[in-house]
Design an enzyme around this catalytic site. Sequence first.
Site, PDB file in Angstrom:
ATOM      1  N   HIS A   1      -3.402   0.651  -3.437  1.00 44.46           N
ATOM      2  CA  HIS A   1      -4.144   1.380  -2.713  1.00 44.46           C
ATOM      3  C   HIS A   1      -4.768   0.294  -1.717  1.00 44.46           C
ATOM      4  CE1 HIS A   1      -3.863   4.616  -5.320  1.00 44.46           C
ATOM      5  NE2 HIS A   1      -4.009   3.979  -6.049  1.00 44.46           N
TER       6      HIS A   1
ATOM      7  N   ARG B   1       0.001   8.743  -5.627  1.00 48.67           N
ATOM      8  CA  ARG B   1       0.516   8.142  -4.244  1.00 48.67           C
ATOM      9  C   ARG B   1       1.063   6.927  -4.333  1.00 48.67           C
ATOM     10  NH1 ARG B   1      -5.189   8.812  -4.583  1.00 48.67           N
ATOM     11  NH2 ARG B   1      -6.561   6.882  -3.963  1.00 48.67           N
TER      12      ARG B   1
ATOM     13  N   GLU C   1      -7.486   2.865  -6.947  1.00 47.94           N
ATOM     14  CA  GLU C   1      -8.408   2.717  -5.673  1.00 47.94           C
ATOM     15  C   GLU C   1      -9.783   2.624  -6.127  1.00 47.94           C
ATOM     16  OE1 GLU C   1      -8.989   1.452  -3.333  1.00 47.94           O
ATOM     17  OE2 GLU C   1      -8.192   2.639  -1.638  1.00 47.94           O
TER      18      GLU C   1
ATOM     19  N   ARG D   1       0.846  -1.134   0.176  1.00 49.80           N
ATOM     20  CA  ARG D   1      -0.099   0.049   0.050  1.00 49.80           C
ATOM     21  C   ARG D   1       0.915   1.344  -0.161  1.00 49.80           C
ATOM     22  NH1 ARG D   1      -3.612   2.855   4.500  1.00 49.80           N
ATOM     23  NH2 ARG D   1      -4.556   4.291   3.189  1.00 49.80           N
ATOM     24  N   HIS D   2       0.251   2.285  -0.746  1.00 48.32           N
ATOM     25  CA  HIS D   2       1.083   3.584  -0.804  1.00 48.32           C
ATOM     26  C   HIS D   2       1.245   4.206   0.591  1.00 48.32           C
ATOM     27  CE1 HIS D   2      -2.569   6.069   0.304  1.00 48.32           C
ATOM     28  NE2 HIS D   2      -3.023   5.254  -0.748  1.00 48.32           N
TER      29      HIS D   2
END
Length: 223
Positions: A157, A71, A95, A21-22
């Site tokens: 995401h 991101r 996302e 995940r970012h």
Amino acid sequence: MSDPEPGKDREPGKRRVVLWRHGQTRWNVERRFQGKTDIPLDETGLQQARRAARLLAALRPTALLTSPLQRASDTAQALATITGLPVAQDRDLVERDGGAWEGLTNQEIRERYPAEYAAWQPPGGETSAQVAKRVSAAIERALDDLPPTGLLVVASHGAALRLGMCGLLGLPEQHWDNLGGLANCCWSVLSERRGGEGWRLVEHNAGTLPEPVLSDDRAVNGT
């Protein structure tokens, strides 16, 4: 002599995938639903990405794939800088589409859309099943090109990765909420089962810092 069928020359049970995940964004801190809105990492998020990249580089990844949202792509770039790997992008890793919820805080969503909040279904957005299908398909496409002992790192995401993971694992939808959310810049690891028959979750939410999970995901915000 005809070419072997795809996957027939693959050594079973050796491929791995890291679902990463970012890092943190300002909207994460404000508990705003980000969805497909392209929000950048904040300074903490950039630091998280660099720290996590140093740890993930030790796993010797062989391929790097990311959501095109900045991101996630900036998080992936931190690992690319260390490893020298090229970064591929797939739009299907973005996302969950939050529809009318994007940009709203969790409290605003709860107050304005109580029924939809209870069901965790954003008006005008995607269903969990739609997200699971597109994200798992994107990961599977990348895995098709992975060498027999390869390690794929996927930067994406919170909701997208959790739901895509559920799809890869073949979990029934009624059990998807049993899998907790991913914290910023943390990751889960899946390994190929013996015989190449599906995937096993071997680590979840690795690299967790002593901070709350801030995410668009129902596994974090839903009740």
